[in-house]
Motif scaffolding. Structure first.
Motif, PDB file in Angstrom:
ATOM      1  N   SER A   6     -52.507   1.332 105.522  1.00  0.00           N
ATOM      2  CA  SER A   6     -53.582   1.404 105.895  1.00  0.00           C
ATOM      3  C   SER A   6     -53.799   0.555 106.725  1.00  0.00           C
ATOM      4  O   SER A   6     -53.441  -0.493 107.660  1.00  0.00           O
ATOM      5  CB  SER A   6     -54.291   0.739 105.078  1.00  0.00           C
ATOM      6  OG  SER A   6     -55.901  -0.109 104.826  1.00  0.00           O
ATOM      7  N   GLU A   7     -54.431   1.412 108.580  1.00  0.00           N
ATOM      8  CA  GLU A   7     -55.369   0.506 109.049  1.00  0.00           C
ATOM      9  C   GLU A   7     -57.147  -0.193 109.416  1.00  0.00           C
ATOM     10  O   GLU A   7     -57.232  -0.732 109.767  1.00  0.00           O
ATOM     11  CB  GLU A   7     -55.662   1.374 110.398  1.00  0.00           C
ATOM     12  CG  GLU A   7     -53.713   2.619 110.796  1.00  0.00           C
ATOM     13  CD  GLU A   7     -53.160   0.929 110.841  1.00  0.00           C
ATOM     14  OE1 GLU A   7     -53.370   0.318 111.274  1.00  0.00           O
ATOM     15  OE2 GLU A   7     -51.876   1.564 110.948  1.00  0.00           O
ATOM     16  N   LYS A   8     -57.298   0.185 107.809  1.00  0.00           N
ATOM     17  CA  LYS A   8     -58.645  -0.363 107.487  1.00  0.00           C
ATOM     18  C   LYS A   8     -59.577  -1.699 107.105  1.00  0.00           C
ATOM     19  O   LYS A   8     -60.066  -1.476 107.330  1.00  0.00           O
ATOM     20  CB  LYS A   8     -59.511   0.775 106.777  1.00  0.00           C
ATOM     21  CG  LYS A   8     -59.197   2.015 108.154  1.00  0.00           C
ATOM     22  CD  LYS A   8     -60.026   2.776 106.962  1.00  0.00           C
ATOM     23  CE  LYS A   8     -60.401   4.466 107.468  1.00  0.00           C
ATOM     24  NZ  LYS A   8     -61.063   5.576 106.839  1.00  0.00           N
ATOM     25  N   ILE A   9     -57.888  -2.226 106.173  1.00  0.00           N
ATOM     26  CA  ILE A   9     -57.828  -3.503 106.512  1.00  0.00           C
ATOM     27  C   ILE A   9     -57.295  -4.092 106.046  1.00  0.00           C
ATOM     28  O   ILE A   9     -56.010  -4.102 106.583  1.00  0.00           O
ATOM     29  CB  ILE A   9     -58.431  -3.047 104.438  1.00  0.00           C
ATOM     30  CG1 ILE A   9     -58.741  -4.018 103.661  1.00  0.00           C
ATOM     31  CG2 ILE A   9     -56.779  -2.593 104.037  1.00  0.00           C
ATOM     32  CD1 ILE A   9     -58.911  -4.516 102.566  1.00  0.00           C
ATOM     33  N   ILE A  10     -57.930  -5.755 106.526  1.00  0.00           N
ATOM     34  CA  ILE A  10     -56.276  -7.055 106.261  1.00  0.00           C
ATOM     35  C   ILE A  10     -55.288  -6.494 105.460  1.00  0.00           C
ATOM     36  O   ILE A  10     -55.713  -6.758 104.328  1.00  0.00           O
ATOM     37  CB  ILE A  10     -57.320  -8.574 107.072  1.00  0.00           C
ATOM     38  CG1 ILE A  10     -57.949  -7.391 108.295  1.00  0.00           C
ATOM     39  CG2 ILE A  10     -55.625  -8.853 107.254  1.00  0.00           C
ATOM     40  CD1 ILE A  10     -58.891  -9.418 107.787  1.00  0.00           C
ATOM     41  N   SER A  11     -54.725  -7.187 105.997  1.00  0.00           N
ATOM     42  CA  SER A  11     -53.115  -6.752 105.064  1.00  0.00           C
ATOM     43  C   SER A  11     -52.928  -8.466 104.324  1.00  0.00           C
ATOM     44  O   SER A  11     -53.277  -9.785 104.866  1.00  0.00           O
ATOM     45  CB  SER A  11     -51.305  -6.519 105.209  1.00  0.00           C
ATOM     46  OG  SER A  11     -50.181  -6.733 104.501  1.00  0.00           O
ATOM     47  N   PRO A  12     -52.439  -8.356 102.672  1.00  0.00           N
ATOM     48  CA  PRO A  12     -52.766  -9.656 102.635  1.00  0.00           C
ATOM     49  C   PRO A  12     -51.623 -10.200 102.806  1.00  0.00           C
ATOM     50  O   PRO A  12     -51.416 -10.981 101.913  1.00  0.00           O
ATOM     51  CB  PRO A  12     -52.736  -9.018 100.908  1.00  0.00           C
ATOM     52  CG  PRO A  12     -52.148  -8.082 101.003  1.00  0.00           C
ATOM     53  CD  PRO A  12     -52.404  -6.996 102.273  1.00  0.00           C
ATOM     54  N   ALA A  13     -50.129  -9.800 103.587  1.00  0.00           N
ATOM     55  CA  ALA A  13     -49.484 -10.860 104.032  1.00  0.00           C
ATOM     56  C   ALA A  13     -49.289 -10.756 104.988  1.00  0.00           C
ATOM     57  O   ALA A  13     -48.759 -11.679 105.978  1.00  0.00           O
ATOM     58  CB  ALA A  13     -48.197  -9.502 103.191  1.00  0.00           C
ATOM     59  N   SER A  14     -50.463 -11.218 105.697  1.00  0.00           N
ATOM     60  CA  SER A  14     -50.926 -11.293 107.116  1.00  0.00           C
ATOM     61  C   SER A  14     -51.823 -12.813 107.095  1.00  0.00           C
ATOM     62  O   SER A  14     -52.174 -13.711 106.222  1.00  0.00           O
ATOM     63  CB  SER A  14     -51.751 -10.229 107.796  1.00  0.00           C
ATOM     64  OG  SER A  14     -53.212 -10.240 107.456  1.00  0.00           O
ATOM     65  N   ARG A  15     -51.707 -13.445 108.351  1.00  0.00           N
ATOM     66  CA  ARG A  15     -51.869 -14.693 108.453  1.00  0.00           C
ATOM     67  C   ARG A  15     -53.864 -14.518 108.524  1.00  0.00           C
ATOM     68  O   ARG A  15     -54.396 -15.333 107.529  1.00  0.00           O
ATOM     69  CB  ARG A  15     -51.765 -15.523 109.683  1.00  0.00           C
ATOM     70  CG  ARG A  15     -52.589 -17.162 110.003  1.00  0.00           C
ATOM     71  CD  ARG A  15     -52.332 -17.230 111.059  1.00  0.00           C
ATOM     72  NE  ARG A  15     -52.600 -18.705 111.755  1.00  0.00           N
ATOM     73  CZ  ARG A  15     -52.188 -19.396 112.652  1.00  0.00           C
ATOM     74  NH1 ARG A  15     -51.095 -19.623 112.773  1.00  0.00           N
ATOM     75  NH2 ARG A  15     -53.213 -20.487 112.157  1.00  0.00           N
ATOM     76  N   ALA A  16     -54.156 -13.558 109.570  1.00  0.00           N
ATOM     77  CA  ALA A  16     -55.085 -12.840 109.440  1.00  0.00           C
ATOM     78  C   ALA A  16     -55.952 -13.284 107.826  1.00  0.00           C
ATOM     79  O   ALA A  16     -57.451 -13.617 107.628  1.00  0.00           O
ATOM     80  CB  ALA A  16     -55.734 -11.723 110.069  1.00  0.00           C
ATOM     81  N   PHE A  17     -55.339 -13.043 106.776  1.00  0.00           N
ATOM     82  CA  PHE A  17     -56.054 -12.580 105.411  1.00  0.00           C
ATOM     83  C   PHE A  17     -55.854 -14.126 105.002  1.00  0.00           C
ATOM     84  O   PHE A  17     -56.873 -14.293 104.161  1.00  0.00           O
ATOM     85  CB  PHE A  17     -55.334 -12.036 104.639  1.00  0.00           C
ATOM     86  CG  PHE A  17     -56.061 -11.618 103.496  1.00  0.00           C
ATOM     87  CD1 PHE A  17     -55.560 -10.335 102.871  1.00  0.00           C
ATOM     88  CD2 PHE A  17     -55.714 -12.184 101.785  1.00  0.00           C
ATOM     89  CE1 PHE A  17     -56.952  -9.639 101.459  1.00  0.00           C
ATOM     90  CE2 PHE A  17     -55.985 -12.085 101.333  1.00  0.00           C
ATOM     91  CZ  PHE A  17     -56.591 -10.920 100.949  1.00  0.00           C
TER      92      PHE A  17
END
Length: 407
Positions: A6-17
């Motif tokens: 998925s390129e459209k949503i922030i990954s829940p494993a990312s700092r941005a999330f």
């Protein structure tokens, strides 16, 4: 691996999330649930993973260990085999090995066993409440939430008072991922792991030679089907108990004060009938906050889940924080309500599967007694500001929470 990233949503494993408010984190999970119950996310340093965000799908994965294995680790990050063996205990095992180890240790954590320490636990809680300053702000995490669980676990294991600061520091190192990263998706801290493991082996040998009434003495001598814990199994279980048992209870206490302060009508309701509401309050705090946001499994065969084709070897991450806010299960999930009729359906202790939290009874007792002693001594106790959140995907935690009492 099958499927597309998925390129459209922030990954829940990312700092941005996770680098946002708690409400912001919940909103992103809500968006994930509305998009797709199962979605694949890429990793910078890994093969990627499937996010399972719906309640029913999380339960399905949890209760199907033959297809979704724990043996390759329970964190999004892949962990070296040697670390899994000595540091991750039965949480990273499948049956029959998991069943054997759990059978040896579970007798210490039954409801009856836990009731046996209730009086001592209440004494610790009463002292913590008595030590709080009046009419002055203090950090609730360090002055209350940290003190009780570490005291109880160390007392259970028979760890001398003089060794407890070292144990607490080592546990903090593990939870923080070693302290060398701003954002973590898993516990780490090789130095802390090594310290606890080495200390546990020494403690176990001392108790074998000179047993007492503590849990360590029981664990190193208990036999099930003619077997006892090996030194490695004992050491890894102590790591699990000290880190997981300490951190989850600490976070639940901190979230409890924050949520009750943020919803004074709910606090008033609790204090009006503490005995009648406390058990459901604990469930609602754990549902709402979900101190452990996820656990991971690994597919053992090609399978299908929620319309997604999952290949053998794919990582599958069960997001408890999302499942505990699934609108299809919990009406108005963003509402903190200690009278919620199905709060006990939360997955904060697991999904009543083979890995359901062994320390659940102890955690519930600690929360019940500490909150009772706190509000009996300080009925005006409240959070005095927003919590400072940990920047972690593995612990939905409160790093600091300013609090105050008023006479």
């Amino acid at each position: 691996m099958t499927g597309s990233a998925s390129e459209k949503i922030i990954s829940p494993a990312s700092r941005a999330f996770w680098d946002r408010s708690f409400a912001g984190r919940r909103a992103l999970f809500e968006e994930l649930r509305q998009r797709s119950p199962i979605e694949f996310h890429t990793e910078t340093d890994g093969p990627g993973f499937w996010s399972v965000v719906g309640y029913d799908d999380v339960v399905s994965v949890s209760r199907n260990p033959e297809v979704f294995s724990s043996a390759k680790g329970f964190t999004i990050d892949d962990v070296p085999v040697e670390i899994l063996e000595f540091a991750m205990s039965m949480i990273a095992m499948d049956d029959p090995r998991h069943r054997r180890l759990r059978g040896i240790v579970q007798s210490a954590f039954t409801a009856a066993s836990v009731r046996g320490i209730a009086e001592r636990l209440r004494g610790y809680a009463a002292q913590i409440a008595a030590d709080l300053p009046r009419d002055a702000q203090f950090d609730f995490v360090s002055e209350v939430a940290t003190r009780l669980p570490v005291q109880v676990i160390c007392e259970l294991l028979g760890i001398p008072e003089s060794d407890r600061p070292m144990v607490l520091a080592a546990a903090a190192d593990v939870i923080a991922g070693g302290g060398d990263q701003e954002f973590v998706t898993a516990p780490g801290g090789a130095a802390g792991l090594g310290q606890i493991y080495g200390y546990a082996l020494e403690l176990g040998e001392r108790r074998k030679a000179d047993p007492g009434e503590d849990l360590t003495s029981r664990l190193v001598s208990t036999m099930v089907d003619g077997e006892t814990l090996t030194p490695t199994e004992f050491g890894s279980f102590v790591i699990l108990l000290i880190t997981a048992g300490f951190e989850t209870t600490r976070q639940a206490l901190a979230w409890a004060l924050h949520l009750l302060s943020e919803h004074p009508d709910q606090k008033e309701l609790l204090l009006a009938d503490f005995a009648g509401h406390i058990d459901n309050t604990i469930d609602e705090v754990i549902r709402f906050a979900s101190p452990v946001p996820y656990m991971r499994r690994t597919a053992t065969v090609d399978t299908e889940l929620g319309g997604a084709h999952i290949a053998a070897g794919d990582k599958v991450v069960m997001w408890y924080l999302s499942a505990n806010h699934d609108e299809r299960i919990f009406d108005g999930p963003g509402r903190f309500d200690i009278t919620r009729s199905n709060a006990g359906k939360h997955l904060g202790f697991g999904a009543k599967d083979i890995h359901h939290c062994l320390g659940m009874n102890l955690a519930r007792l600690e929360l019940r007694v500490m909150l009772e002693e706190l509000f009996a001594a300080h009925p005006t106790l409240h959070a005095a500001g927003e919590p400072e959140l940990l920047l972690s995907a593995f612990i939905n935690g409160v790093a600091a929470l300013s609090a105050q009492t008023r006479d």
